[in-house]
Design a protein around this motif. Sequence first.
Motif, PDB file in Angstrom:
ATOM      1  N   PHE A 338      52.115 -61.816  18.355  1.00  0.00           N
ATOM      2  CA  PHE A 338      52.655 -60.407  17.641  1.00  0.00           C
ATOM      3  C   PHE A 338      52.035 -59.822  17.369  1.00  0.00           C
ATOM      4  O   PHE A 338      52.245 -58.410  18.700  1.00  0.00           O
ATOM      5  CB  PHE A 338      53.719 -60.622  16.332  1.00  0.00           C
ATOM      6  N   LEU A 339      50.808 -60.152  17.758  1.00  0.00           N
ATOM      7  CA  LEU A 339      49.624 -58.871  18.392  1.00  0.00           C
ATOM      8  C   LEU A 339      49.360 -59.371  19.491  1.00  0.00           C
ATOM      9  O   LEU A 339      48.905 -58.221  20.297  1.00  0.00           O
ATOM     10  CB  LEU A 339      48.223 -60.105  18.024  1.00  0.00           C
ATOM     11  N   MET A 340      50.152 -59.983  20.475  1.00  0.00           N
ATOM     12  CA  MET A 340      49.775 -59.682  22.109  1.00  0.00           C
ATOM     13  C   MET A 340      51.132 -59.359  22.430  1.00  0.00           C
ATOM     14  O   MET A 340      51.305 -58.612  23.704  1.00  0.00           O
ATOM     15  CB  MET A 340      49.642 -61.364  22.807  1.00  0.00           C
ATOM     16  N   LEU A 341      52.704 -58.572  21.814  1.00  0.00           N
ATOM     17  CA  LEU A 341      53.496 -59.018  21.559  1.00  0.00           C
ATOM     18  C   LEU A 341      53.446 -57.116  21.519  1.00  0.00           C
ATOM     19  O   LEU A 341      54.321 -56.562  22.281  1.00  0.00           O
ATOM     20  CB  LEU A 341      54.936 -59.264  20.716  1.00  0.00           C
ATOM     21  N   ALA A 342      52.377 -56.823  20.932  1.00  0.00           N
ATOM     22  CA  ALA A 342      51.978 -55.655  20.417  1.00  0.00           C
ATOM     23  C   ALA A 342      51.268 -54.981  22.275  1.00  0.00           C
ATOM     24  O   ALA A 342      51.436 -53.359  22.339  1.00  0.00           O
ATOM     25  CB  ALA A 342      51.248 -55.025  19.509  1.00  0.00           C
ATOM     26  N   GLY A 343      50.510 -55.712  22.661  1.00  0.00           N
ATOM     27  CA  GLY A 343      49.431 -54.755  23.368  1.00  0.00           C
ATOM     28  C   GLY A 343      49.614 -54.838  25.000  1.00  0.00           C
ATOM     29  O   GLY A 343      49.187 -53.956  25.148  1.00  0.00           O
ATOM     30  N   PRO A 344      50.841 -54.719  25.744  1.00  0.00           N
ATOM     31  CA  PRO A 344      51.107 -54.061  26.524  1.00  0.00           C
ATOM     32  C   PRO A 344      51.485 -52.330  26.286  1.00  0.00           C
ATOM     33  O   PRO A 344      51.034 -51.451  27.200  1.00  0.00           O
ATOM     34  CB  PRO A 344      52.975 -54.506  27.487  1.00  0.00           C
ATOM     35  N   ALA A 345      52.136 -52.117  25.222  1.00  0.00           N
ATOM     36  CA  ALA A 345      52.389 -50.679  25.095  1.00  0.00           C
ATOM     37  C   ALA A 345      50.696 -50.065  24.893  1.00  0.00           C
ATOM     38  O   ALA A 345      51.286 -48.220  24.661  1.00  0.00           O
ATOM     39  CB  ALA A 345      52.615 -50.097  23.211  1.00  0.00           C
ATOM     40  N   TYR A 346      49.854 -50.527  24.728  1.00  0.00           N
ATOM     41  CA  TYR A 346      48.576 -49.451  24.818  1.00  0.00           C
ATOM     42  C   TYR A 346      48.177 -49.292  25.782  1.00  0.00           C
ATOM     43  O   TYR A 346      48.142 -48.128  26.105  1.00  0.00           O
ATOM     44  CB  TYR A 346      47.352 -50.832  24.006  1.00  0.00           C
ATOM     45  N   TRP A 347      48.307 -50.060  26.715  1.00  0.00           N
ATOM     46  CA  TRP A 347      48.094 -49.943  28.292  1.00  0.00           C
ATOM     47  C   TRP A 347      49.408 -48.853  28.598  1.00  0.00           C
ATOM     48  O   TRP A 347      48.496 -47.443  29.126  1.00  0.00           O
ATOM     49  CB  TRP A 347      48.089 -50.607  29.186  1.00  0.00           C
ATOM     50  N   ALA A 348      50.218 -49.030  28.314  1.00  0.00           N
ATOM     51  CA  ALA A 348      51.400 -47.877  28.391  1.00  0.00           C
ATOM     52  C   ALA A 348      51.572 -46.338  27.695  1.00  0.00           C
ATOM     53  O   ALA A 348      51.344 -45.348  28.708  1.00  0.00           O
ATOM     54  CB  ALA A 348      52.955 -48.501  27.995  1.00  0.00           C
ATOM     55  N   ILE A 349      51.060 -46.313  26.724  1.00  0.00           N
ATOM     56  CA  ILE A 349      50.668 -44.931  26.178  1.00  0.00           C
ATOM     57  C   ILE A 349      49.902 -44.376  26.949  1.00  0.00           C
ATOM     58  O   ILE A 349      49.811 -43.283  26.986  1.00  0.00           O
ATOM     59  CB  ILE A 349      50.160 -45.598  24.781  1.00  0.00           C
ATOM     60  N   ILE A 350      48.262 -44.937  27.287  1.00  0.00           N
ATOM     61  CA  ILE A 350      47.047 -44.580  27.520  1.00  0.00           C
ATOM     62  C   ILE A 350      47.999 -43.893  29.342  1.00  0.00           C
ATOM     63  O   ILE A 350      47.443 -43.112  29.859  1.00  0.00           O
ATOM     64  CB  ILE A 350      46.013 -45.450  28.035  1.00  0.00           C
ATOM     65  N   GLN A 351      48.781 -44.822  30.384  1.00  0.00           N
ATOM     66  CA  GLN A 351      48.916 -43.832  31.023  1.00  0.00           C
ATOM     67  C   GLN A 351      50.272 -42.906  31.433  1.00  0.00           C
ATOM     68  O   GLN A 351      50.327 -42.164  31.912  1.00  0.00           O
ATOM     69  CB  GLN A 351      50.038 -45.222  32.473  1.00  0.00           C
ATOM     70  N   ASP A 352      50.896 -42.703  29.656  1.00  0.00           N
ATOM     71  CA  ASP A 352      51.470 -41.515  29.626  1.00  0.00           C
ATOM     72  C   ASP A 352      51.509 -40.320  29.147  1.00  0.00           C
ATOM     73  O   ASP A 352      50.963 -39.370  28.974  1.00  0.00           O
ATOM     74  CB  ASP A 352      52.793 -42.194  28.213  1.00  0.00           C
TER      75      ASP A 352
END
Length: 425
Positions: A338-352
């Motif tokens: 579940f920790l890794m499931l959250a991971g991609p969202a961090y990088w997407a938030i920064i790009q936005d």
Amino acid sequence: MKLRGQYRSTILAMLLLATVINYIDRSALSIAMPFITHDYHLTAGEKGVIFGAFSIGYAAFNFLGGYFSDRFGGRRVLSWSMTGWSIACGLTAAVSGFWSMLLLRIMFGMGEGPNAATANKVVNTWFPINERASAAGIGQSGGPIGGALAGPIVGFLALAFGWRAAFIVMGLLGVGWVVAWRRLSTETPAQHPRVGQAELAQIDAGQEPLRPGKNEKVSIREVVTTRSVLTTGISLFCYNYILFFFITWFPSYLVDARHISLKDMSLVSSLPWITGAIGYMSGGFIVDAIYRRTGRRMMSRKIVLVTSFLISAGCIALTGIVDQVWTAVTVMTVAIGFLMLAGPAYWAIIQDSVPRHQVGTASGFMHGLANCSGIVGPVVTGFLIQSTGSFVSAFILAGAVGLIGSLILACFVNSKEQVAAPAPA
């Protein structure tokens, strides 16, 4: 995410492989530490300092690497990064004790520091908006894949040839990746002879144009004072506290507290990484699927990140208080998934959150702030274990930090953006 026949699939495969190598190299010391401790008689406190030393160089070069990728290009900086950490990894075989290991661990962190932020810059350059979370998820899923492979690979090499051989082999593998990356990639899709006009149109749809060599000046102050960047960095600090706690101390926990053999530890410690790889890949696809359906970019990122992070934090705390070793491994496996499931969202938030010419700098700042936890966490854990004689309080503290990180992002990153038309499938 439809990549068949698209050259960006090759770029993504190379980013995935780079992160696999990154995490095998990064995890190698944790796997080899019981062997190294036998040779050099290190205390728990000394081991914590060595584990934490990695993040001294790593956190600083998270930011510098991201900034340099905006100035000089992601392809070039990623080449420098892999070369630097591969050399440091190989030289680990030559350490003679605590101080030489401490110095090389700092150098190793400096080499690995630019990787994630620079990879995020490459994703921003090579992928359209509605594929970014998936691409980031696939690329960064190399972390848990590498973590899963580290136990069997490093454990086998250490048992068969000695722990020094493992570091030499991994250093050579990284140098080989650099040679392939230089041959297969370019800074932008438009510069690559195998990228057609149809693929370029897909990548550029709805994005501000890239202007190689004419990028606007990157304002560091503007990046640092963006609330979403700062808040996401603080939340990722909490996320990485758990990640570094797992990377650095879980193998020793299995051996010292649960008394399993070094051979079994090498295999068992890979299980959470397997679910982590599945989680990281799935997280990106889930985020992009929600975005395509709703048109709400920030909401799609937050709902996946916060929910997954809360579940992970609870499982981390529970791991330290269960009785049976296989129950502990199972709960930790769920936690890392579940920790890794959250991971991609961090990088997407920064790009936005920032313009394209600031993505590398913003990613680096967020990642650098986050990885200060890698300095604090392993050291605090080491002395906490040494003072209490138990791992229980360390697991509960890690779970509490995770709870704080999920709530900070839920409350302070704004998701009330204007609803856009659903993104193209």
